[in-house]
Design a protein around this motif. Structure first.
Motif, PDB file in Angstrom:
ATOM      1  N   UNK A 156      28.922 -41.993  41.871  1.00  0.00           N
ATOM      2  CA  UNK A 156      30.067 -41.884  42.794  1.00  0.00           C
ATOM      3  C   UNK A 156      29.872 -40.807  43.862  1.00  0.00           C
ATOM      4  N   UNK A 157      29.135 -39.753  43.514  1.00  0.00           N
ATOM      5  CA  UNK A 157      28.834 -38.710  44.503  1.00  0.00           C
ATOM      6  C   UNK A 157      27.992 -39.307  45.633  1.00  0.00           C
ATOM      7  N   UNK A 158      26.971 -40.075  45.265  1.00  0.00           N
ATOM      8  CA  UNK A 158      26.113 -40.705  46.266  1.00  0.00           C
ATOM      9  C   UNK A 158      26.913 -41.678  47.131  1.00  0.00           C
ATOM     10  N   UNK A 159      27.803 -42.446  46.500  1.00  0.00           N
ATOM     11  CA  UNK A 159      28.619 -43.401  47.253  1.00  0.00           C
ATOM     12  C   UNK A 159      29.550 -42.669  48.223  1.00  0.00           C
ATOM     13  N   UNK A 165      31.468 -38.588  53.170  1.00  0.00           N
ATOM     14  CA  UNK A 165      31.735 -37.335  52.469  1.00  0.00           C
ATOM     15  C   UNK A 165      33.155 -36.847  52.549  1.00  0.00           C
ATOM     16  N   UNK A 166      33.836 -37.067  53.641  1.00  0.00           N
ATOM     17  CA  UNK A 166      35.204 -36.582  53.833  1.00  0.00           C
ATOM     18  C   UNK A 166      36.150 -37.773  53.890  1.00  0.00           C
ATOM     19  N   UNK A 167      36.929 -37.973  52.829  1.00  0.00           N
ATOM     20  CA  UNK A 167      37.785 -39.158  52.734  1.00  0.00           C
ATOM     21  C   UNK A 167      38.904 -39.157  53.772  1.00  0.00           C
ATOM     22  N   UNK A 168      39.180 -37.987  54.357  1.00  0.00           N
ATOM     23  CA  UNK A 168      40.243 -37.899  55.358  1.00  0.00           C
ATOM     24  C   UNK A 168      39.733 -38.136  56.781  1.00  0.00           C
ATOM     25  N   UNK A 169      38.430 -38.225  56.928  1.00  0.00           N
ATOM     26  CA  UNK A 169      37.865 -38.448  58.265  1.00  0.00           C
ATOM     27  C   UNK A 169      38.115 -39.888  58.712  1.00  0.00           C
ATOM     28  N   UNK A 170      38.332 -40.118  59.996  1.00  0.00           N
ATOM     29  CA  UNK A 170      38.626 -41.483  60.471  1.00  0.00           C
ATOM     30  C   UNK A 170      37.472 -42.460  60.288  1.00  0.00           C
ATOM     31  N   UNK A 171      36.239 -41.945  60.253  1.00  0.00           N
ATOM     32  CA  UNK A 171      35.090 -42.847  60.112  1.00  0.00           C
ATOM     33  C   UNK A 171      34.616 -42.958  58.673  1.00  0.00           C
ATOM     34  N   UNK A 175      31.069 -48.887  58.814  1.00  0.00           N
ATOM     35  CA  UNK A 175      29.738 -49.523  58.774  1.00  0.00           C
ATOM     36  C   UNK A 175      28.648 -48.617  59.329  1.00  0.00           C
ATOM     37  N   UNK A 176      29.004 -47.746  60.285  1.00  0.00           N
ATOM     38  CA  UNK A 176      27.999 -46.844  60.857  1.00  0.00           C
ATOM     39  C   UNK A 176      27.497 -45.862  59.811  1.00  0.00           C
ATOM     40  N   UNK A 177      28.408 -45.262  59.040  1.00  0.00           N
ATOM     41  CA  UNK A 177      27.996 -44.322  58.004  1.00  0.00           C
ATOM     42  C   UNK A 177      27.181 -45.008  56.922  1.00  0.00           C
ATOM     43  N   UNK A 351      23.804 -35.037  58.495  1.00  0.00           N
ATOM     44  CA  UNK A 351      24.938 -35.914  58.172  1.00  0.00           C
ATOM     45  C   UNK A 351      25.001 -36.242  56.679  1.00  0.00           C
ATOM     46  N   UNK A 352      26.198 -36.222  56.143  1.00  0.00           N
ATOM     47  CA  UNK A 352      26.384 -36.500  54.716  1.00  0.00           C
ATOM     48  C   UNK A 352      25.921 -37.907  54.365  1.00  0.00           C
ATOM     49  N   UNK A 353      26.091 -38.849  55.291  1.00  0.00           N
ATOM     50  CA  UNK A 353      25.679 -40.228  55.027  1.00  0.00           C
ATOM     51  C   UNK A 353      24.173 -40.324  54.775  1.00  0.00           C
ATOM     52  N   UNK A 354      23.408 -39.487  55.465  1.00  0.00           N
ATOM     53  CA  UNK A 354      21.953 -39.460  55.255  1.00  0.00           C
ATOM     54  C   UNK A 354      21.649 -39.016  53.819  1.00  0.00           C
ATOM     55  N   UNK A 355      22.347 -37.974  53.367  1.00  0.00           N
ATOM     56  CA  UNK A 355      22.159 -37.505  51.996  1.00  0.00           C
ATOM     57  C   UNK A 355      22.571 -38.583  50.996  1.00  0.00           C
ATOM     58  N   UNK A 356      23.579 -39.372  51.351  1.00  0.00           N
ATOM     59  CA  UNK A 356      24.020 -40.442  50.463  1.00  0.00           C
ATOM     60  C   UNK A 356      22.951 -41.496  50.241  1.00  0.00           C
ATOM     61  N   UNK A 357      22.230 -41.855  51.292  1.00  0.00           N
ATOM     62  CA  UNK A 357      21.160 -42.834  51.141  1.00  0.00           C
ATOM     63  C   UNK A 357      20.074 -42.352  50.217  1.00  0.00           C
ATOM     64  N   UNK A 358      19.713 -41.075  50.360  1.00  0.00           N
ATOM     65  CA  UNK A 358      18.706 -40.507  49.458  1.00  0.00           C
ATOM     66  C   UNK A 358      19.254 -40.355  48.050  1.00  0.00           C
ATOM     67  N   UNK A 359      20.564 -40.053  47.950  1.00  0.00           N
ATOM     68  CA  UNK A 359      21.177 -39.833  46.643  1.00  0.00           C
ATOM     69  C   UNK A 359      21.172 -41.072  45.768  1.00  0.00           C
ATOM     70  N   UNK A 360      21.256 -42.247  46.368  1.00  0.00           N
ATOM     71  CA  UNK A 360      21.234 -43.481  45.583  1.00  0.00           C
ATOM     72  C   UNK A 360      19.943 -43.575  44.773  1.00  0.00           C
ATOM     73  N   UNK A 361      18.826 -43.251  45.417  1.00  0.00           N
ATOM     74  CA  UNK A 361      17.544 -43.282  44.719  1.00  0.00           C
ATOM     75  C   UNK A 361      17.465 -42.156  43.691  1.00  0.00           C
ATOM     76  N   UNK A 362      17.862 -40.953  44.111  1.00  0.00           N
ATOM     77  CA  UNK A 362      17.746 -39.783  43.233  1.00  0.00           C
ATOM     78  C   UNK A 362      18.563 -39.950  41.966  1.00  0.00           C
ATOM     79  N   UNK A 363      19.827 -40.303  42.114  1.00  0.00           N
ATOM     80  CA  UNK A 363      20.709 -40.374  40.965  1.00  0.00           C
ATOM     81  C   UNK A 363      20.405 -41.603  40.108  1.00  0.00           C
ATOM     82  N   UNK A 364      20.014 -42.687  40.767  1.00  0.00           N
ATOM     83  CA  UNK A 364      19.598 -43.863  40.002  1.00  0.00           C
ATOM     84  C   UNK A 364      18.366 -43.588  39.167  1.00  0.00           C
TER      85      UNK A 364
END
Length: 492
Positions: A156-159, A165-171, A175-177, A351-364
């Motif tokens: 869930x952290x990676x997702x 990363x910020x649930x209150x942000x408008x974006x 799809x871009x993130x 960007x947090x989204x970049x870390x998220x892409x790497x996190x999917x592999x790391x945490x998996x």
């Protein structure tokens, strides 16, 4: 093929390999990027709850980076009685966030939080010998379950990172993130397949750099604030005031310390399994003592409880870099980030989204490592399958339903709100119940067992010859001819 040659040709332990200064810091920087978002999140949350100014929150973040680096150096390099000497990155533990926010909101203030952390950590230091003696209760059925749950808990952290990363942000969730996270993930996979050994091991770092460059090109990264603020600053002792000690706050924080001890024990055993090295009760105790003494000292400089970062265990698994000196290099970088806020601002701009892409592999990869450990477990004529099933299920509950324990007493929810500690507690208890306290266990236990062992009569075994095989229900000899099966004698 380019390879970094080790200066230690045949180290006694895999974690003692030395790769040289340049590669060590390159791989160490990967570790920093992997855990950076997590280590700055806690001071952000606590600082905002305490109503601090942005400048004071910046000091909190710098202190957490500084102490995380020192704690990492203690854990990886070690001194007598302190440090597991394993590739473990230390940082501010998420386990205490809810408790510390509750202390702040209860009127205690940040000074009461610091006092509670100091007192509870000293108590935790005193009871580490007890935890170090329980290593015999962590067989593969327990460690595999916990490692698998660590990976599942981190997904869930990676997702969240991939969504922005910020649930209150408008974006958030745009799809871009998610597309930026997907691009980073694709680069990781591409470099892992097409690169040589060095590029493959640096695939996470290179993918983060590539993802950040793309983000800059599309206006999704902002480095304009890098030049704002001081270039260098030293975390001053007691910058936020002298810690105060309140019994209720200390008791609440002591529960967090117990959870931290359980999670750190699991992380130490997890990384030892990935590295392929032996962890004795003495070594486990040294690792736990490093955690506790780091946590006790941290509030002096404005930081909080320290523990091993599970996401970095995944990085060890995916890169195959087992050297503790690589992680120690990451600790040096963390110290520098704490002393040089300008460097921290550069890393924070990724960007947090970049870390998220790497996190999917790391945490998996963490979860996959746990599954690999579970594949070595014997499931015949025992209750190991139900131990794994129940413990993993118990660990997934807080992930699937984060409010599941909200109506329970605070001490209970603090322990079991963490999927890692939930799975660890259940796996340990069930392993004790079924594999140590064996009285009452049936000979062929329940439908949950993998099944009874198959047996063959001696006279049947004696009639077989070398090369005989069974194919589609028929017995075939070494020459490929079917062996006739005699019909049962109706008179016998």
């Amino acid at each position: 093929m380019t390879r970094f040659r080790s200066s230690t040709s045949n180290p006694a332990r895999p974690e003692d390999e030395k790769l040289g200064i340049a590669p060590s810091f390159a791989y160490g920087f990967q570790h920093v990027l992997t855990m950076y978002g997590g280590i700055i999140a806690v001071p952000l949350i606590i600082g905002q709850a305490a109503g601090m100014s942005s400048a004071d929150i910046g000091m909190l973040i710098a202190a957490c980076l500084f102490m995380g680096g020192l704690a990492t150096l203690l854990q990886t390099l070690g001194v007598p009685f302190f440090g597991s000497q394993l590739p473990l990155v230390q940082g501010v533990s998420f386990a205490g966030v809810a408790t510390m926010v509750a202390i702040v909101n209860g009127g205690g203030g940040i000074q009461t939080v610091f006092g509670a952390v100091i007192a509870a950590s000293v108590i935790g230091l005193a009871i580490t010998p007890l935890f170090s003696k329980i290593i015999k209760f962590f067989p593969p059925v327990v460690t595999g379950t916990v490692i698998t749950t660590i990976g599942l808990t981190l997904m869930p952290v990676a997702a969240n990172w991939a969504m922005g990363g910020n649930s209150k942000a408008p974006d958030y969730g745009s799809p871009a993130n998610i597309g930026l996270a997907g691009l980073t993930l694709a680069v990781v996979l591409l470099l892992s397949k097409l690169g040589n050994a060095t590029i493959s091991r640096l695939s996470i770092l290179l993918a983060i750099v590539a993802g950040t460059i793309v983000a800059v090109a599309f206006g999704m990264a902002d480095f304009s604030k890098v030049g704002q603020g001081p270039i260098a600053a030293f975390p001053a002792p007691f910058h936020f005031g002298v810690p105060t000690f309140h019994v209720a706050a200390i008791i609440s924080m002591l529960i967090v310390i117990l959870v931290t001890l359980v999670e750190t024990s699991a992380d130490i055993l997890a990384v030892s399994g990935i590295v392929g090295t032996k962890v004795t009760s003495r070594r486990l105790g040294d690792g736990l003592r490093a955690d506790m003494v780091s946590s006790a000292i941290s509030p002096i400089f404005g930081s909080f409880t320290q523990s091993a970062f599970a996401q970095n265990v995944g990085l060890v698994a995916i890169t195959g870099i087992k050297s503790r000196f690589v992680v120690a290099s990451g600790g040096v970088i963390l110290v520098l980030l704490g002393l040089l806020p300008v460097m921290g601002r550069v890393v924070a701009a990724v960007p947090t989204a970049v870390l998220g892409g790497a996190g999917i592999v790391l945490f998996g990869t963490v979860a996959a490592s746990g599954i690999r450990t579970l594949s070595t477990v014997n499931y015949k004529n025992n209750m190991n399958l139900i131990i794994v099933a129940t413990s993993v299920g118990f660990g997934v509950i807080p992930i699937a339903a984060p409010t599941f324990y909200d109506k329970f007493p605070a001490w209970f929810s603090t322990i079991f709100h963490s999927g890692i500690s939930s799975a660890a507690v259940m796996a340990i208890l069930l392993n004790l119940l079924f594999n140590h306290l064996t009285r009452g266990n049936p000979e062929n236990p329940s439908v949950f067992a993998a099944g009874t062992e198959r047996r063959i009569a001696p006279e049947v075994l004696g009639s077989l010859k070398h090369g005989d095989r069974c194919d589609d229900g028929k017995l075939i000899d070494a020459d490929g001819r079917e062996v006739a099966v005699l019909e049962p004698d109706p008179h016998h």
